[in-house]
Scaffold this motif. Structure first.
Motif, PDB file in Angstrom:
ATOM      1  N   ARG A   6       0.859  -1.189   0.000  1.00 46.26           N
ATOM      2  CA  ARG A   6       0.000   0.000   0.000  1.00 46.26           C
ATOM      3  C   ARG A   6       0.882   1.221   0.000  1.00 46.26           C
ATOM      4  NH1 ARG A   6      -5.438  -0.377   0.781  1.00 46.26           N
ATOM      5  NH2 ARG A   6      -5.494   1.803   1.352  1.00 46.26           N
ATOM      6  N   MET A   7       0.605   2.074  -0.901  1.00 47.39           N
ATOM      7  CA  MET A   7       1.321   3.333  -0.888  1.00 47.39           C
ATOM      8  C   MET A   7       0.422   4.395  -0.296  1.00 47.39           C
ATOM      9  SD  MET A   7       1.311   4.198  -4.960  1.00 47.39           S
ATOM     10  CE  MET A   7       1.948   5.837  -4.851  1.00 47.39           C
ATOM     11  N   GLY A   8       0.989   5.505  -0.070  1.00 47.21           N
ATOM     12  CA  GLY A   8       0.206   6.586   0.480  1.00 47.21           C
ATOM     13  C   GLY A   8       0.568   7.897  -0.186  1.00 47.21           C
ATOM     14  N   PHE A   9      -0.136   8.925   0.230  1.00 48.64           N
ATOM     15  CA  PHE A   9       0.082  10.255  -0.320  1.00 48.64           C
ATOM     16  C   PHE A   9       0.125  11.283   0.794  1.00 48.64           C
ATOM     17  CE2 PHE A   9      -1.678   7.834  -3.767  1.00 48.64           C
ATOM     18  CZ  PHE A   9      -0.934   8.249  -4.866  1.00 48.64           C
ATOM     19  N   GLU A  10       1.000  12.224   0.636  1.00 49.65           N
ATOM     20  CA  GLU A  10       1.067  13.397   1.492  1.00 49.65           C
ATOM     21  C   GLU A  10       0.264  14.455   0.747  1.00 49.65           C
ATOM     22  OE1 GLU A  10       2.623  14.720   5.116  1.00 49.65           O
ATOM     23  OE2 GLU A  10       3.091  12.820   4.192  1.00 49.65           O
ATOM     24  N   VAL A  11      -0.859  14.860   1.317  1.00 53.23           N
ATOM     25  CA  VAL A  11      -1.742  15.812   0.643  1.00 53.23           C
ATOM     26  C   VAL A  11      -1.552  17.181   1.290  1.00 53.23           C
ATOM     27  CG1 VAL A  11      -4.116  16.352  -0.011  1.00 53.23           C
ATOM     28  CG2 VAL A  11      -3.378  13.955   0.146  1.00 53.23           C
ATOM     29  N   HIS A  12      -1.272  18.175   0.447  1.00 54.40           N
ATOM     30  CA  HIS A  12      -1.028  19.545   0.899  1.00 54.40           C
ATOM     31  C   HIS A  12      -2.180  20.431   0.423  1.00 54.40           C
ATOM     32  CE1 HIS A  12       3.057  18.265   1.770  1.00 54.40           C
ATOM     33  NE2 HIS A  12       3.023  17.658   0.605  1.00 54.40           N
ATOM     34  N   VAL A  13      -2.743  21.190   1.348  1.00 57.57           N
ATOM     35  CA  VAL A  13      -3.903  22.030   1.039  1.00 57.57           C
ATOM     36  C   VAL A  13      -3.615  23.459   1.484  1.00 57.57           C
ATOM     37  CG1 VAL A  13      -6.383  22.337   1.405  1.00 57.57           C
ATOM     38  CG2 VAL A  13      -5.381  20.038   1.534  1.00 57.57           C
ATOM     39  N   SER A  52      -3.151   6.754   3.580  1.00 53.97           N
ATOM     40  CA  SER A  52      -2.648   5.493   3.025  1.00 53.97           C
ATOM     41  C   SER A  52      -3.683   4.890   2.094  1.00 53.97           C
ATOM     42  CB  SER A  52      -2.321   4.512   4.156  1.00 53.97           C
ATOM     43  OG  SER A  52      -1.273   5.010   4.939  1.00 53.97           O
ATOM     44  N   VAL A  53      -3.692   5.381   0.874  1.00 52.40           N
ATOM     45  CA  VAL A  53      -4.555   4.845  -0.175  1.00 52.40           C
ATOM     46  C   VAL A  53      -3.705   4.685  -1.430  1.00 52.40           C
ATOM     47  CG1 VAL A  53      -6.686   5.856   0.748  1.00 52.40           C
ATOM     48  CG2 VAL A  53      -5.353   7.120  -0.918  1.00 52.40           C
ATOM     49  N   ASN A  54      -4.189   3.896  -2.365  1.00 51.79           N
ATOM     50  CA  ASN A  54      -3.420   3.611  -3.575  1.00 51.79           C
ATOM     51  C   ASN A  54      -3.639   4.615  -4.694  1.00 51.79           C
ATOM     52  OD1 ASN A  54      -2.240   1.262  -2.521  1.00 51.79           O
ATOM     53  ND2 ASN A  54      -4.037   0.054  -3.062  1.00 51.79           N
ATOM     54  N   ASP A  55      -4.684   5.402  -4.615  1.00 57.99           N
ATOM     55  CA  ASP A  55      -5.055   6.274  -5.725  1.00 57.99           C
ATOM     56  C   ASP A  55      -4.939   7.746  -5.320  1.00 57.99           C
ATOM     57  OD1 ASP A  55      -6.436   6.436  -8.474  1.00 57.99           O
ATOM     58  OD2 ASP A  55      -7.694   7.700  -7.178  1.00 57.99           O
ATOM     59  N   GLU A  56      -4.218   8.521  -6.114  1.00 58.08           N
ATOM     60  CA  GLU A  56      -4.013   9.940  -5.801  1.00 58.08           C
ATOM     61  C   GLU A  56      -5.327  10.715  -5.768  1.00 58.08           C
ATOM     62  OE1 GLU A  56      -1.517  13.831  -7.416  1.00 58.08           O
ATOM     63  OE2 GLU A  56      -1.270  11.901  -8.405  1.00 58.08           O
ATOM     64  N   ALA A  57      -6.199  10.455  -6.717  1.00 57.47           N
ATOM     65  CA  ALA A  57      -7.483  11.167  -6.757  1.00 57.47           C
ATOM     66  C   ALA A  57      -8.309  10.871  -5.507  1.00 57.47           C
ATOM     67  CB  ALA A  57      -8.263  10.794  -8.019  1.00 57.47           C
ATOM     68  N   ASP A  58      -8.275   9.615  -5.039  1.00 60.73           N
ATOM     69  CA  ASP A  58      -8.994   9.261  -3.810  1.00 60.73           C
ATOM     70  C   ASP A  58      -8.398   9.969  -2.602  1.00 60.73           C
ATOM     71  OD1 ASP A  58     -10.691   7.595  -5.226  1.00 60.73           O
ATOM     72  OD2 ASP A  58      -9.661   5.741  -4.645  1.00 60.73           O
TER      73      ASP A  58
END
Length: 85
Positions: A6-13, A52-58
């Motif tokens: 599982r990959m994840g993303f660091e989301v910056h807002v 920790s989700v696989n899809d950037e859009a999600d």
């Protein structure tokens, strides 16, 4: 047995507020998100959250919904980006 990585993303807002954030708002955001930062003299708040989700859009959609629920009415998300782990 196959293990799924599982990959994840660091989301910056970046959020544009109607007025500079109060100490109470910054404290609340800091408790809800990994990072909530404000530059003195601005009406912007920068929020960072790891998911920790696989899809950037999600990842972006999920964090956007969290931020929308946390920011004062009339505030707007100015930018949202994600980088993978």
């Amino acid at each position: 047995m196959v293990h799924t990585v599982r990959m994840g993303f660091e989301v910056h807002v970046v959020v544009d507020l109607k007025k500079a954030p109060s100490e109470a708002l910054m404290s609340e955001l800091d408790h809800r998100f990994e990072v909530a930062a404000h530059q003195l003299g601005t009406k912007q708040v920068e929020i960072t959250e790891h998911v920790s989700v696989n899809d950037e859009a999600d990842a972006i959609a999920f964090v956007r919904s969290l931020v929308d629920d946390a920011i004062p009415q009339g505030s707007k998300i100015a930018a949202i980006t994600a980088t993978s782990d």
